[in-house]
Design a protein around this motif. Structure first.
Motif, PDB file in Angstrom:
ATOM      1  N   GLY A   1      55.044  40.324  48.001  1.00  0.00           N
ATOM      2  CA  GLY A   1      53.829  40.818  48.633  1.00  0.00           C
ATOM      3  C   GLY A   1      53.899  40.725  50.151  1.00  0.00           C
ATOM      4  O   GLY A   1      54.818  40.149  50.723  1.00  0.00           O
ATOM      5  N   LYS A   2      52.914  41.295  50.788  1.00  0.00           N
ATOM      6  CA  LYS A   2      52.861  41.292  52.250  1.00  0.00           C
ATOM      7  C   LYS A   2      52.747  39.864  52.767  1.00  0.00           C
ATOM      8  O   LYS A   2      51.900  39.093  52.326  1.00  0.00           O
ATOM      9  N   GLY A   3      53.628  39.514  53.700  1.00  0.00           N
ATOM     10  CA  GLY A   3      53.623  38.168  54.274  1.00  0.00           C
ATOM     11  C   GLY A   3      53.923  37.084  53.253  1.00  0.00           C
ATOM     12  O   GLY A   3      53.552  35.932  53.455  1.00  0.00           O
ATOM     13  N   ASN A   4      54.552  37.445  52.159  1.00  0.00           N
ATOM     14  CA  ASN A   4      54.874  36.513  51.071  1.00  0.00           C
ATOM     15  C   ASN A   4      53.637  35.930  50.393  1.00  0.00           C
ATOM     16  O   ASN A   4      53.714  34.920  49.705  1.00  0.00           O
ATOM     17  N   ARG A   5      52.484  36.560  50.572  1.00  0.00           N
ATOM     18  CA  ARG A   5      51.248  36.022  49.988  1.00  0.00           C
ATOM     19  C   ARG A   5      51.292  35.985  48.463  1.00  0.00           C
ATOM     20  O   ARG A   5      50.812  35.030  47.849  1.00  0.00           O
ATOM     21  N   ASP A   6      51.832  37.029  47.843  1.00  0.00           N
ATOM     22  CA  ASP A   6      51.936  37.027  46.375  1.00  0.00           C
ATOM     23  C   ASP A   6      52.901  35.939  45.906  1.00  0.00           C
ATOM     24  O   ASP A   6      52.658  35.285  44.891  1.00  0.00           O
ATOM     25  N   ALA A   7      53.978  35.738  46.643  1.00  0.00           N
ATOM     26  CA  ALA A   7      54.943  34.693  46.275  1.00  0.00           C
ATOM     27  C   ALA A   7      54.312  33.306  46.364  1.00  0.00           C
ATOM     28  O   ALA A   7      54.546  32.452  45.507  1.00  0.00           O
ATOM     29  N   VAL A   8      53.488  33.070  47.389  1.00  0.00           N
ATOM     30  CA  VAL A   8      52.798  31.785  47.513  1.00  0.00           C
ATOM     31  C   VAL A   8      51.877  31.577  46.320  1.00  0.00           C
ATOM     32  O   VAL A   8      51.893  30.520  45.675  1.00  0.00           O
ATOM     33  N   ARG A   9      51.094  32.586  46.008  1.00  0.00           N
ATOM     34  CA  ARG A   9      50.167  32.478  44.867  1.00  0.00           C
ATOM     35  C   ARG A   9      50.932  32.300  43.568  1.00  0.00           C
ATOM     36  O   ARG A   9      50.533  31.547  42.687  1.00  0.00           O
ATOM     37  N   PHE A  10      52.051  33.005  43.428  1.00  0.00           N
ATOM     38  CA  PHE A  10      52.881  32.888  42.237  1.00  0.00           C
ATOM     39  C   PHE A  10      53.380  31.449  42.095  1.00  0.00           C
ATOM     40  O   PHE A  10      53.336  30.877  41.005  1.00  0.00           O
TER      41      PHE A  10
ATOM     42  N   ASP B   1      49.913  40.052  33.528  1.00  0.00           N
ATOM     43  CA  ASP B   1      49.800  39.994  34.981  1.00  0.00           C
ATOM     44  C   ASP B   1      49.679  38.528  35.388  1.00  0.00           C
ATOM     45  O   ASP B   1      48.597  37.943  35.319  1.00  0.00           O
ATOM     46  N   PHE B   2      50.770  37.935  35.801  1.00  0.00           N
ATOM     47  CA  PHE B   2      50.820  36.508  36.119  1.00  0.00           C
ATOM     48  C   PHE B   2      49.847  36.126  37.224  1.00  0.00           C
ATOM     49  O   PHE B   2      49.259  35.052  37.197  1.00  0.00           O
ATOM     50  N   LEU B   3      49.674  36.999  38.206  1.00  0.00           N
ATOM     51  CA  LEU B   3      48.808  36.686  39.341  1.00  0.00           C
ATOM     52  C   LEU B   3      47.322  36.812  39.029  1.00  0.00           C
ATOM     53  O   LEU B   3      46.499  36.169  39.669  1.00  0.00           O
ATOM     54  N   ASN B   4      46.963  37.619  38.044  1.00  0.00           N
ATOM     55  CA  ASN B   4      45.546  37.878  37.790  1.00  0.00           C
ATOM     56  C   ASN B   4      45.078  37.524  36.387  1.00  0.00           C
ATOM     57  O   ASN B   4      43.901  37.697  36.075  1.00  0.00           O
ATOM     58  N   GLY B   5      45.966  37.050  35.534  1.00  0.00           N
ATOM     59  CA  GLY B   5      45.576  36.707  34.171  1.00  0.00           C
ATOM     60  C   GLY B   5      45.413  35.208  33.991  1.00  0.00           C
ATOM     61  O   GLY B   5      45.875  34.412  34.795  1.00  0.00           O
ATOM     62  N   GLY B   6      44.747  34.837  32.936  1.00  0.00           N
ATOM     63  CA  GLY B   6      44.639  33.425  32.572  1.00  0.00           C
ATOM     64  C   GLY B   6      45.903  32.990  31.862  1.00  0.00           C
ATOM     65  O   GLY B   6      46.797  33.792  31.598  1.00  0.00           O
ATOM     66  N   LEU B   7      46.002  31.727  31.520  1.00  0.00           N
ATOM     67  CA  LEU B   7      47.195  31.219  30.846  1.00  0.00           C
ATOM     68  C   LEU B   7      47.224  31.697  29.402  1.00  0.00           C
ATOM     69  O   LEU B   7      46.249  31.540  28.669  1.00  0.00           O
ATOM     70  N   LEU B   8      48.328  32.286  29.017  1.00  0.00           N
ATOM     71  CA  LEU B   8      48.508  32.728  27.639  1.00  0.00           C
ATOM     72  C   LEU B   8      48.938  31.553  26.780  1.00  0.00           C
ATOM     73  O   LEU B   8      49.801  30.771  27.178  1.00  0.00           O
ATOM     74  N   GLY B   9      48.375  31.431  25.607  1.00  0.00           N
ATOM     75  CA  GLY B   9      48.703  30.326  24.708  1.00  0.00           C
ATOM     76  C   GLY B   9      50.184  30.202  24.405  1.00  0.00           C
ATOM     77  O   GLY B   9      50.747  29.116  24.425  1.00  0.00           O
TER      78      GLY B   9
END
Length: 187
Positions: free
Chosen positions: A98-107, A75-83
Motif C-alpha cells: 500500500g501507499k507509504g507501506n500503510r497496508d503492510a503496517v496494518r497487515f 480479505d485479511f485487512l478488512n475481515g474478522g478472524l476466520l475460525g
C-alpha cells in the motif's frame, strides 16, 4: 545497489509472485516442518508450494483468485478472524504494501494479533526504519529477526529484478526474552 523509482503502474489487487528462492531463504533460518501455516496473501501459491515441500500444513487465502483456487477467499485487512485460520502455528506471507507501506503496517499488526506463534512477512528492506513502526520492532518483544535478501526479487518472473531491496521480518511467540537477530540470505 541503488533504489530507483519504478515506472510500473499499479492496479488494485495486482499479483506480485514471490520467487521460490526468497521463501527458501526464510526456511534456511526458520524451518516449518510439522507446523501449520496460514498464507493469507497466497496469490498463485508459489510461497505456499515451497512451505508444503518443506513439510508445513498450509492453508491459503487471498482477496481474489488468480490462477489457482485458495482454501478460502478472504480479505485479511478488512475481515474478522476466520475460525479455520485461528489454530495456525504461523502466518507467512508477502503482504500488500500500500501507499507509504500503510497496508503492510496494518497487515503486520493484524497478523501479530491473529497468530500467537511465528509471523514472517516479506517486506521492503527499510520497513523497520519508520519511527511510527516502533511498536512492531523496537518496542515489540516478539520481534526476533530480520533476514536481508542479498539478491533482488523478480516480481514479473522474467528474470528482471525489481528496483527495491527486501527482507523477511520474523516475530516469534509472546514471552521471548532474547534480542532480535540480523541475518542475510541469497539465492
Amino acid at each position: 545497489m541503488t533504489v530507483v523509482a519504478s515506472n510500473y503502474a499499479r492496479a488494485a489487487n495486482d499479483l506480485y509472485q514471490t520467487e521460490t528462492w526468497a521463501t527458501e531463504v526464510l526456511l534456511r533460518h526458520f524451518p516449518v516442518s510439522g507446523i501449520s501455516v496460514w498464507e493469507p496473501a497466497a496469490g498463485n501459491h508459489l510461497m505456499a508450494d515451497v512451505l508444503r515441500e518443506r513439510g508445513a500444513a498450509v492453508v491459503t487465502s487471498d482477496i481474489v483468485t488468480y490462477d489457482r483456487p485458495h482454501d478460502t477467499i478472504y480479505d485479511f485487512l478488512n475481515g474478522g478472524l476466520l475460525g479455520v485460520m485461528s489454530n495456525r502455528s504461523a502466518i507467512i506471507t508477502n503482504p500488500p504494501y500500500g501507499k507509504g507501506n500503510r497496508d503492510a503496517v496494518r497487515f503486520a499488526e493484524l497478523a501479530l494479533d491473529r497468530c500467537t506463534g511465528m509471523v514472517a512477512l516479506l517486506l521492503t528492506a527499510k520497513f523497520d526504519f519508520g519511527k511510527t513502526r516502533r511498536h512492531l520492532f523496537q518496542n515489540n518483544p516478539r520481534f526476533m529477526a530480520k533476514i536481508a535478501l542479498l539478491d533482488r526479487i523478480s516480481w514479473a518472473g522474467n528474470g528482471e529484478t525489481g528496483t527495491e531491496d527486501h527482507a523477511w521480518y520474523v516475530w516469534g511467540p509472546a514471552g521471548r526474552l532474547t534480542p532480535p537477530t540480523m541475518l542475510w540470505g541469497a539465492k
